[in-house]
Structure formats: C-alpha cells, structure tokens
Design a protein around this motif. Structure first.
Motif, short mmCIF file in Angstrom:
data_model
loop_
_atom_site.label_atom_id
_atom_site.label_comp_id
_atom_site.label_asym_id
_atom_site.label_seq_id
_atom_site.Cartn_x
_atom_site.Cartn_y
_atom_site.Cartn_z
N GLY A 564 19.27 -28.92 8.69
CA GLY A 564 19.80 -27.89 7.81
C GLY A 564 19.42 -28.23 6.38
O GLY A 564 19.34 -29.41 6.01
N ASP A 566 19.79 -26.88 2.11
CA ASP A 566 20.38 -25.99 1.12
C ASP A 566 20.08 -26.57 -0.26
O ASP A 566 19.70 -27.73 -0.39
CB ASP A 566 21.89 -25.86 1.33
N TRP A 581 17.87 -30.61 -3.62
CA TRP A 581 17.53 -30.08 -2.30
C TRP A 581 18.15 -31.00 -1.26
O TRP A 581 17.76 -32.16 -1.15
CB TRP A 581 16.01 -29.99 -2.15
N SER A 625 18.83 -22.44 7.41
CA SER A 625 18.78 -22.23 5.96
C SER A 625 19.33 -20.85 5.64
O SER A 625 19.40 -19.97 6.51
CB SER A 625 17.34 -22.37 5.45
N ASP A 626 19.71 -20.65 4.37
CA ASP A 626 20.21 -19.34 3.93
C ASP A 626 19.19 -18.62 3.05
O ASP A 626 19.53 -17.68 2.35
CB ASP A 626 21.52 -19.50 3.16
N ARG A 627 17.92 -19.07 3.09
CA ARG A 627 16.88 -18.37 2.30
C ARG A 627 16.49 -17.06 2.99
O ARG A 627 16.68 -16.91 4.21
CB ARG A 627 15.65 -19.25 2.17
#
Length: 640
Positions: A564, A566, A581, A625-627
C-alpha cells in the motif's frame, strides 16, 4: 607537568592496540600518547582523583596545568607542600622550567590574573571590545550608559566620552566623524586593559547580583559582587538576540527568558550561592508564588529551583547597563549577520524535545539546524553529485519509448486538484481584478503587505496585485476579505470554483482553489460553504442498494507481494522535499518512508520506486493506492 601524557602507562594487555606504522616497521607504545582515543579525558580524570579534596579550596587543575592560589605567603607554602606530596605519591614529575612559584601575577590561557581580578578576558569583554559603530543617537546612548556604569573601574575614561556625549544632545544632528570613532576605540582599549572583571569570591560577604533585562530584540545581563547592585564589581557581561519567533513571545516570557539565559550561562559560578536577581518587570517578583503556571513556566520553574535566589524589582530607567546590552542588536539590518551562538536559546535548552514550544519556534529551530548541516565535505559532495548525475542519466534514458508530454505525466499536486482553469472563469467578470486591487486597502493582513511588500519574503507585488506561492511552488493571487452589499470576494471565488469543478466535497474544492488563489482561513471557509451548499443538500438520493459489509483485501501470500502506498504532507520544506511517500508491506507491515516533492511526476516517481523498493524487494503483485486512473496508469507502465 613534564610530558604529561607519557607519564601514564598503558595496560599491558592493551599495548598491542597502540601499534602505529613507520618507515622502519610497526611499533607499539607502553605509555599514553597525544592523539590516543580518550587520552585527555583519562588524564583529566586521574588529576581530578588525585586532587579531589583540594580542588575548589586552593587548587584548580586543567589537564597538566595545576594552579595553586592562596591568601598569604605562609598559606601558599603549606598548599605547595600538600600539592607536591600528592604528586610524589602518584609518581608524577614536573618540568622545572615551566613552574612559577610565589607568583603575584600569572598569564593563564591568555588572561592576566592577579589579586585585583582578570585584566583581559576576550570572551567576557567581547561585547564591549566588539561593540558596533553606532548608527543613530540611541546606539550612542546605549554605549555611554554601559561605559558610565564601568567608569569608576576605568581611570580617565571621562576624557573620551565628551565628544560622544555631544552627539546625543537634543538638536544636534547625528554625524559620526573620525574623532568619535577614535574616542570609541580608546574606550574599548581602556576597558580591555583595565582590570574591570573580578571573579566571585565565596569568602566575600557581599551579596551576588544578577541584573537582567529584555527588549523587543534581545536580552542583556551582567553579574557581579558588591554591597549594592548599582556599584557591584562586574564578573561578566552577556547580550543575545531574539529570533523572529521569540520576538512574538509575551513580555512576561521575554523577561523570564532573560533570567534563564543568564543563569544558564553562569550556572557553574552561581550554583551554591545566594544570589539576588534584579529586573525591571514587577510581575516576576510573584513568579515563585503563582499557582496557575503553564507547562512551559513549570519547566522553567523546575530549572530555577536549583538556585537559591530572590527577585528584586527596579525601575527601567535605573537599569541602564542591562538595558544597553539587551538593545545591542536593535539597529541590526538584514545585511548584518548574527552568529548562531549569539541567539537566545534558553527555551530550547530547557525543552530540547520541543514539547512546550510554540509551533513557529519549532519550525524556526528546524530551519536553523538544516542550514547548519548544509556544509558537506568537498570530496563527499563531488562523489554524490557524480552518482546523482549517473542516476539521472539512467532514469531519463529510454530510447524505445517516445517522449511523454507533461499533460500525460501528472504530478502529485495536479492529481489532487485537477480541473479547468478557474482564473479564466473569474477574469470574465469585468470588475473582479479591479475589486481585488481596491480591496487590499481594507484587508487587515494584505493592507500591511501592500504598503511594504519588500519586508514580507513570502509575498510579491506586480501591477498592483499581490502574489504568494502554494504548496506546489506556483504563484497564486491573494484575495482580500472585502464584503459588499451582496457577498464577499472570497465567497464569490468559492461559489465559482464549486460550480466549475462540481459538487465533489470540501477537500477537492479546497485543493482546486489553492491552484489559483489564497487568503487566510481558506480551508475553514470552503468547508463551511460546502456544508451549506443548497445544490448538494437538494441533490437526488442515489437509487443503488445500500452497500453491505466491507470485505477485507485478500491476505498476501509472500512478503512485499502486495503493498500500500500513500503520500503524507505537506511539511515545511527540508533539503528540497516537502512530502513523504509511505510504502508499506501489507503482510509484514514493514514501512519505507521516501521524501519527495509535490512537483514530482508519475514517471519520476516510477524510477524512484524501482531504485528504492523494487531493488530491495522485487516487483509486487498488487498495489493499493488512492491515486486516480491516469496517474496509476502512467506510473505502472513506466515501472514495467
């Protein structure tokens, strides 16, 4: 002592550790040599152990220098006999040519010491010797105030103060002439030659005084011994400068820090003695009896409890010496450089972890420590630059793939705040820029910036508009807080951004506005606006079924098989980085923290991922990831 270090024998079992190479072969030493690890500390500990019962009474020892002081010749003979006997018992030898017996005056580490005191002390008299050339009448008044206090210790000093006194008279223009500089230089020379300073004498019944003062720019203090604080014989002077964050402290805290700074500087001279602290801040008289103390004040009180002291209040007009020293840096300009040790650091020394320090002071300390460490060795710097150039060349060398445009290679900041140009929509209004320029005069913050923009390093002015920089380092327009009959400029910007971007919530709206505009409390106003948006409240409810329970992600089958990642930030910029990062293994919870910058692109991030993660753990099977899809696609293609 004669060849002091070589009088210490090495433990036979450790002699082999002293081996050193010569052109004639390898040799070992059976005695301690200069340059051996811990040699000074070992020798000092031996000397302290030998003279432990005499140190402080009539002996001082610093490595191989032994100082014996007495009140009379008879006492001195007894003391010398006791010192010689201790040396015989320890089998130590002295150098006859270096011994000075029955000396009335001695040169000790560059200082002349006799029965009248210390004649020259470059450290303690530095503030007088290095006093800067006055720039106005107030600087002359401060210097003469200090000289007036020392006048009864300096013969004929009044002959040199006359021309300087004429400058500060009312009606005379400030013109610094060569005669004034000559008078000032002669006063400095006389102060350094005359035995002004005298160490504290424990046998003297006169009280010990510590006179302190704080101004808007710094602190000053003088300590000495005598019947009254006005006429006490000085033992040392101190003057230090407040940093930008410390200048925002309350007056009570500034005055307290002045006392703490003086006690920290002269702690070894004042501990164990009854001292009287003199200050021109009356509230400090009741500091020890206050019931409600903040965490910072409790920390300060804990340190003050080491001393046996009382606090005495005097009027500020009478406290001329400490007042002159505290205002020493008042006329400093931006071109004047101040050394690190000339800044006040009592608050930091008593709170090294920064638990009770204001956030502005913590940021300032971090910036100072970073600036202090920016002194790498030349050879190491060249190696790092060469390695960096090779890595950069390897990361940009990609002959098989075409060059990717910036449009298809988003940065972290673009990824969080994507959307059309908001400035184009706002500029369509004919009077928007005009209202912004007119509104600067009515904004409490930007009105000050508009008058003296050069004094605010984070703002720039161009064509009547004020700009600052956002998290990504780009210039954004500053919007004044101007309220009209219908709405304000800030509300107009938020409403337009909310309409152009869409109703995606406060965070995305805030990130979108920060690409183009800035004003104080921007985040609070955007969150309040989105919480009361009529369109958002009246939106039709979704027709989808209620989501069930959250299903956990599958457990990875191997370490670093699923990770993970972020991004955390922004932080105050350090060595060119302002984000972290975070990459974590979902199976073992092992974490890598990689510093990055907001402007880093997806392709650059992929190269960093290969060098920092793939190099150690291989390519993972999956990434959480939240990208968005555009960023993730470019990143994953570049990795492969």
């Amino acid at each position: 002592m004669s060849n002091a270090y070589e009088q210490i024998r090495i433990e036979p079992a450790d002699v082999w550790k002293t081996a050193f190479a010569t052109i004639y072969g390898t040799f070992v030493s059976h005695t301690m040599q200069i340059g051996d690890c811990n040699a000074p500390a070992t020798f000092q500990r031996i000397m302290t152990a030998i003279f432990r019962e005499y140190i402080g009474r009539f002996v001082h020892v610093y490595l191989d220098d032994i100082f014996v002081f007495s009140e009379s010749v008879e006492d001195h003979e007894k003391h010398l006999d006791m010192v010689f006997e201790k040396l015989r018992q320890a089998h130590f030898f002295l150098e006859q040519s270096k011994c000075e017996l029955y000396s009335k005056k001695m040169d000790c580490l560059g200082h002349i010491v006799d029965d009248r005191g210390i004649h020259v002390d470059p450290n303690k008299m530095a503030k007088i010797r290095d006093w800067k050339t006055p720039k106005n009448k107030h600087d002359v008044m401060r210097f003469l105030g200090l000289v007036q206090y020392l006048a009864h210790f300096m013969p004929d000093v009044l002959a040199w103060t006359g021309p300087l006194s004429s400058i500060q008279q009312k009606g005379n223009a400030f013109l610094w002439k060569p005669i004034h500089q000559i008078c000032m230089d002669n006063i400095k020379a006389l102060a350094c030659k005359t035995p002004i300073l005298k160490p504290i004498d424990p046998k003297n019944p006169d009280p010990i005084w510590v006179v302190c003062d704080a101004s808007a720019t710094g602190v000053g203090a003088v300590y000495g011994q005598g019947p009254e604080w006005q006429t006490c014989r000085p033992a040392g002077f101190m003057s230090k400068k407040f940093s930008a964050a410390q200048q925002n402290y309350r007056v009570f805290e500034m005055e307290t820090i002045a006392i703490l700074e003086a006690l920290l500087k002269w702690e070894d001279k004042l501990l164990g003695h009854r001292i009287h602290v003199v200050t021109d801040h009356r509230a400090l008289e009741f500091f020890r009896t206050q019931r409600r103390l903040s965490s910072r004040q409790m920390r300060w009180m804990e340190y003050l409890s080491r001393f046996d002291f009382s606090i005495q209040y005097v009027r500020g007009s009478r406290n001329t010496v400490a007042d002159s020293l505290s205002r020493y840096h008042q006329s400093d300009t931006n071109d004047d450089k101040t050394q690190q040790h000339d800044y006040v650091n009592a608050d930091l020394r008593l709170d090294p972890e920064g638990e009770d320090l204001p956030w502005g002071r913590i940021v300032e300390i971090r910036a100072m420590s970073i600036e202090k460490t920016k002194r790498p060795l030349k050879e190491a710097q060249e190696d790092r630059e060469l390695e960096s150039a090779r890595l950069k060349e390897a990361s940009t060398r990609d002959s098989d793939n075409p060059v990717v445009s910036d449009k298809d290679n988003p940065t972290l900041f673009d990824n969080l705040s994507k959307g059309p140009e908001l400035a184009r929509h706002m500029d369509k209004s004919q009077d928007f820029i005009k209202r912004v320029k007119h509104g600067y005069a009515h904004d409490p913050l930007l009105s000050k910036v508009a008058l003296k923009t050069e004094q605010y390093s984070t703002f720039t002015s161009r064509e009547g508009l004020i700009y600052t920089k956002n998290q990504a380092g780009r210039e954004v327009l500053c919007i004044p807080r101007v309220i009209t009959k219908t709405s304000s400029l800030t509300a107009t910007v938020i409403d337009q951004a909310h309409t152009v971007l869409g109703h995606f919530g406060a965070q995305k709206t805030l990130d979108y506005i920060r690409r183009f505009y800035w004003w104080p409390r921007l985040g609070q106003e955007v969150e309040k606006f989105c919480g009361t948006c009529a369109i958002c409240q009246a939106a039709k409810k979704t027709q989808r079924h209620t989501a069930g329970l959250l299903h956990s992600l599958p457990i990875p089958t191997r370490p670093w098989g699923s990770i993970g990642m972020d991004f955390v930030g922004p932080f105050p910029e350090s060595q060119g980085h302002d984000y972290l990062w975070v990459v974590i293994c979902r199976l073992t919870s092992m974490v890598h923290l990689i510093p990055v910058k907001t402007t880093i692109k997806a392709s650059e991030l992929a190269w960093l991922f290969v060098t920092q993660i793939v190099r150690l753990h291989g390519i993972p099977d999956s990434i959480v990831s939240d990208r968005d899809s555009k960023f993730t696609s470019k990143f994953w293609n570049e990795v492969h």
